[in-house]
Enzyme design. Structure first.
Site, PDB file in Angstrom:
ATOM      1  N   GLU A 218       0.933  -1.343   0.052  1.00  0.00           N
ATOM      2  CA  GLU A 218      -0.089   0.104   0.091  1.00  0.00           C
ATOM      3  C   GLU A 218       0.724   1.371   0.127  1.00  0.00           C
ATOM      4  OE1 GLU A 218      -3.566   0.068   0.053  1.00  0.00           O
ATOM      5  OE2 GLU A 218      -3.637  -1.881  -0.413  1.00  0.00           O
TER       6      GLU A 218
ATOM      7  N   HIS B 136      -4.580   1.638   7.074  1.00  0.00           N
ATOM      8  CA  HIS B 136      -3.073   2.038   7.072  1.00  0.00           C
ATOM      9  C   HIS B 136      -2.633   2.564   8.135  1.00  0.00           C
ATOM     10  CE1 HIS B 136      -4.433   2.887   2.601  1.00  0.00           C
ATOM     11  NE2 HIS B 136      -3.923   1.659   2.785  1.00  0.00           N
TER      12      HIS B 136
ATOM     13  N   CYS C 283      -2.646  11.628   3.566  1.00  0.00           N
ATOM     14  CA  CYS C 283      -2.940  10.806   2.357  1.00  0.00           C
ATOM     15  C   CYS C 283      -2.702  11.382   0.967  1.00  0.00           C
ATOM     16  CB  CYS C 283      -4.404  10.516   2.400  1.00  0.00           C
ATOM     17  SG  CYS C 283      -4.855   9.003   3.497  1.00  0.00           S
TER      18      CYS C 283
END
Length: 445
Positions: A174, A250, A369
């Protein structure tokens, strides 16, 4: 030689929408299929970029993906003209269609993992695009992401680009959302912290039960090998399976680091103390400021709701650190009170700046992000495509571009409109000229 950390923020695309595609991401699911505002989202992102540039930070921009993804829809059997493909997919396979319209590339923390030249065996900056195999809509991104990164960091003397890891759950990766780096100075060797949610080949190890663990230990180890990192500057840390099940999809939703600071929730990690000890040992003689947020002060629920840890910690030109936080943190009494207290403590963090990024927050991503962190020397900065760096002129140029091409509001029905596809391609074609990227999109090749 000077050293910098450059934040490359993802530019929100012209088809920004809320599809609610990310199981395990509470904010994404809660806002599924609401109407969105692509223009407002893009302008909020650009405003944050400009604000950081005005603080004296080096700030870059990464281009979005093309959506809807006609190439993938054709691979899945939808035929005819582009208009036919859109209409058939929307009617016959709505969820597949929505996945191929995803706006998720705006979160460039998931674009790649980056190791600076100070850490790598060959003394170059290494990039590996994330394969994002856990979510179909995100697994469509790596090839174009790789081309955008190569066009942004093109000089082979300084930059190395790897292909993304194999497209398989055993090597689910990720990107930088599960990676952070601690160092004394950006241009000196540091400690790279790889966070993983599960072991791919040993199912007897702890893992979450409700939501998926997207990153594997094996993917982290592969990237460390590809980037030429030594065992003495790598620490592998497992996420706490219980907090993944609470919506911490995450690691950057529960922990963030910068230079000699690791800011984390007490429930963030598995085997916490042993890993903190390993980080300090590998960091060296200088002290790491481990800033632990207790559950009694901020619950995991509030941390996820406000994205307290999905903030950016930046080192300002005066040497002080500041937190770049979404306004949701300011509006939550517990989180706001904690941040007010934090800046008075004996840590390097002395200021909090709040930004409205609600269009991103509603889709499940906060300020951290939106950016990919790239530590560079002054020579490496000079080798970056200069058109991708934000200054007054480029900020105005991109805002004018958004005003010209983006819609004020977008609904589900709009996504299957062939006119929107043409508008989007026209916008992206012009963007590649503004940023001097060349032909990175399938429709251009």
């Amino acid at each position: 030689m000077k050293q910098f950390e450059v934040n490359f923020d993802g530019l929100v695309g012209p088809t920004h929408n809320y599809a609610g595609l990310s199981f395990g991401n509470v904010a994404s699911l809660n806002n599924a299929k609401s109407n969105s505002s692509p223009r407002q989202a893009a302008k909020q992102g650009l405003k944050k970029m400009k604000a950081l540039a005005d603080m004296g930070m080096l700030q870059g921009v990464l281009a979005p993906q093309e959506r809807p993804d006609i190439v993938t829809l054709r691979r899945l059997g939808f035929t005819g003209s582009d208009a036919d493909v859109l209409e058939k997919a929307a009617k016959q396979a709505t969820e597949v269609f929505l996945a191929c319209c995803s706006a998720s590339s705006m979160w460039t923390a998931n674009a790649a993992t980056v190791s600076p030249s100070a850490d790598t065996a060959d003394g170059r900056v290494h990039f590996t695009p994330a394969n994002l195999t856990n979510k179909f809509h995100r697994s469509l991104e790596p090839d174009v992401t790789g081309r955008i990164l190569q066009a942004t960091f093109a000089n082979e003397k300084y930059f190395v680009h790897h292909r993304h890891l194999p497209d398989n759950e055993h090597f689910g990766d990720e990107g930088a959302a599960n990676h952070t780096r601690l160092c004394t100075e950006y241009g000196r060797p540091g400690v790279e912290i790889f966070c993983y949610g599960r072991y791919a080949f040993d199912t007897s190890k702890p893992s979450p039960k409700r939501f998926p663990a997207r990153q594997t230990l094996e993917s982290c180890q592969a990237i460390a090998r590809l980037h030429g990192l030594s065992d003495e500057n790598v620490v592998y840390v497992q996420q706490n399976p219980d907090v993944i099940d609470q919506g911490v999809f995450h690691n950057d939703v529960i922990s963030v680091g910068n230079q000699n600071v690791l800011f984390y929730h007490e429930q963030a990690f598995f085997d916490t103390q042993a890993k903190l000890d390993e980080i300090q040992r590998k960091f060296g003689q200088e002290k790491v400021h481990f800033i632990k947020v207790n559950t009694a002060d901020v619950s995991v629920e509030d941390a996820v709701k406000t994205y307290l840890f999905n903030t950016q910690i930046i080192t300002q030109p005066n040497g002080e650190m500041a937190i770049i936080a979404p306004t949701e943190c300011q509006e939550n009494p517990a989180v706001s009170a904690y941040l007010d207290k934090l800046v008075t403590l004996d840590t390097p963090i002395k200021k909090v700046h709040y930004f409205d990024v609600k269009q991103s927050m509603r889709n499940g991503g906060g300020p951290a992000c939106l950016r990919l962190r790239v530590a560079l020397t002054d020579q490496e900065v000079d080798a970056v495509n200069p058109n991708t760096l934000i200054n007054d002129a480029q900020f105005e140029r991109l805002n004018t571009w958004v005003d010209k091409h983006y819609r004020d509001e977008l609904s589900f029905d709009d996504l299957r409109d062939p006119q929107l596809l043409m508008e989007s391609r026209s916008a992206l074609d012009e963007l590649t000229q503004i940023l001097k990227l060349g032909s990175v999109y399938p429709f251009q090749r």
